[in-house]
Design a protein around this motif. Structure first.
Motif, mmCIF file in Angstrom:
data_model
loop_
_atom_site.group_PDB
_atom_site.id
_atom_site.type_symbol
_atom_site.label_atom_id
_atom_site.label_comp_id
_atom_site.label_asym_id
_atom_site.label_seq_id
_atom_site.Cartn_x
_atom_site.Cartn_y
_atom_site.Cartn_z
ATOM 1 N N GLY A 41 0.832 -1.202 0.000
ATOM 2 C CA GLY A 41 0.000 0.000 0.000
ATOM 3 C C GLY A 41 0.862 1.246 0.000
ATOM 4 O O GLY A 41 2.091 1.179 0.047
ATOM 5 N N SER A 42 0.188 2.395 -0.003
ATOM 6 C CA SER A 42 0.888 3.670 -0.102
ATOM 7 C C SER A 42 1.562 4.086 1.188
ATOM 8 O O SER A 42 2.403 4.969 1.200
ATOM 9 N N GLY A 43 1.172 3.463 2.304
ATOM 10 C CA GLY A 43 1.704 3.862 3.600
ATOM 11 C C GLY A 43 0.789 4.847 4.304
ATOM 12 O O GLY A 43 1.039 5.251 5.435
ATOM 13 N N TYR A 44 -0.294 5.235 3.625
ATOM 14 C CA TYR A 44 -1.262 6.164 4.196
ATOM 15 C C TYR A 44 -2.629 5.502 4.214
ATOM 16 O O TYR A 44 -2.955 4.725 3.324
ATOM 17 N N ILE A 56 5.469 15.272 3.390
ATOM 18 C CA ILE A 56 6.173 14.397 2.442
ATOM 19 C C ILE A 56 7.507 13.945 3.032
ATOM 20 O O ILE A 56 7.845 12.758 2.995
ATOM 21 N N PHE A 57 8.258 14.871 3.622
ATOM 22 C CA PHE A 57 9.561 14.498 4.181
ATOM 23 C C PHE A 57 9.414 13.636 5.431
ATOM 24 O O PHE A 57 10.241 12.760 5.679
ATOM 25 N N ARG A 58 8.359 13.855 6.204
ATOM 26 C CA ARG A 58 8.094 12.988 7.356
ATOM 27 C C ARG A 58 7.790 11.566 6.863
ATOM 28 O O ARG A 58 8.260 10.581 7.420
ATOM 29 N N GLY A 59 7.005 11.476 5.785
ATOM 30 C CA GLY A 59 6.713 10.170 5.184
ATOM 31 C C GLY A 59 7.963 9.526 4.610
ATOM 32 O O GLY A 59 8.123 8.303 4.661
ATOM 33 N N LEU A 60 8.868 10.321 4.074
ATOM 34 C CA LEU A 60 10.133 9.793 3.553
ATOM 35 C C LEU A 60 10.950 9.169 4.678
ATOM 36 O O LEU A 60 11.483 8.064 4.532
ATOM 37 N N ILE A 61 11.026 9.870 5.809
ATOM 38 C CA ILE A 61 11.774 9.350 6.958
ATOM 39 C C ILE A 61 11.159 8.048 7.463
ATOM 40 O O ILE A 61 11.879 7.127 7.853
ATOM 41 N N GLU A 62 9.831 7.964 7.392
ATOM 42 C CA GLU A 62 9.130 6.756 7.834
ATOM 43 C C GLU A 62 9.066 5.691 6.739
ATOM 44 O O GLU A 62 8.458 4.649 6.923
ATOM 45 N N LYS A 64 7.448 5.644 3.878
ATOM 46 C CA LYS A 64 6.126 5.396 3.307
ATOM 47 C C LYS A 64 6.276 5.457 1.783
ATOM 48 O O LYS A 64 6.809 6.431 1.239
ATOM 49 N N PRO A 65 5.840 4.406 1.085
ATOM 50 C CA PRO A 65 6.093 4.312 -0.359
ATOM 51 C C PRO A 65 5.673 5.540 -1.163
ATOM 52 O O PRO A 65 6.428 6.011 -2.018
ATOM 53 N N TYR A 66 4.470 6.056 -0.918
ATOM 54 C CA TYR A 66 4.002 7.207 -1.693
ATOM 55 C C TYR A 66 4.913 8.403 -1.491
ATOM 56 O O TYR A 66 5.234 9.111 -2.452
ATOM 57 N N ALA A 67 5.349 8.639 -0.272
ATOM 58 C CA ALA A 67 6.230 9.776 0.016
ATOM 59 C C ALA A 67 7.586 9.589 -0.660
ATOM 60 O O ALA A 67 8.156 10.545 -1.197
#
Length: 119
Positions: A41-44, A56-62, A64-67
């Protein structure tokens, strides 16, 4: 060193940086796709996605594929902007004031369009 040789050296340097930018962005996008397949999944949750840079950068650190994919696409978009910035530096070195002004205006337009644009 003659002028033609210097121009060729600059063109090679610029093309090298563009190639590096494309390779890095492609690697980040591929990493995001791998994460997408692994995580399934997208991570969200649901149909929610990040819409601003901090998210977006928080998702990158975590991771998350979409980020991750979004950051790769942003890097790909910014690669030609780097080419414009390098061109300014080249024109300054050559002492070509007209092209420094023109290229600086182009860079400012690009930056303003990114700042005012909506995702």
């Amino acid at each position: 060193m003659n002028e033609n040789s210097e121009i060729q050296d600059v063109e090679l340097a610029v093309s090298r940086w563009l190639r590096i930018g494309v390779i890095i962005s492609a690697a980040v996008i591929i990493l995001g796709l791998i994460l997408l397949f692994i995580q399934g999944g997208s991570g969200y949750p649901g149909d929610t996605y990040p819409h601003d840079l901090p998210d977006i950068f928080r998702g990158l650190i975590e991771l998350k594929p979409y980020a991750v994919i979004t950051v790769g696409l942003m890097l790909l978009i910014l690669t030609p902007v780097l080419r414009v910035a390098i061109s300014i530096w080249v024109f300054v070195r050559e002492g070509d004031k007209l092209y420094v002004v023109i290229t600086s205006i182009v860079l400012i337009i690009l930056i303003v369009s990114f700042a005012l644009g909506k995702a």
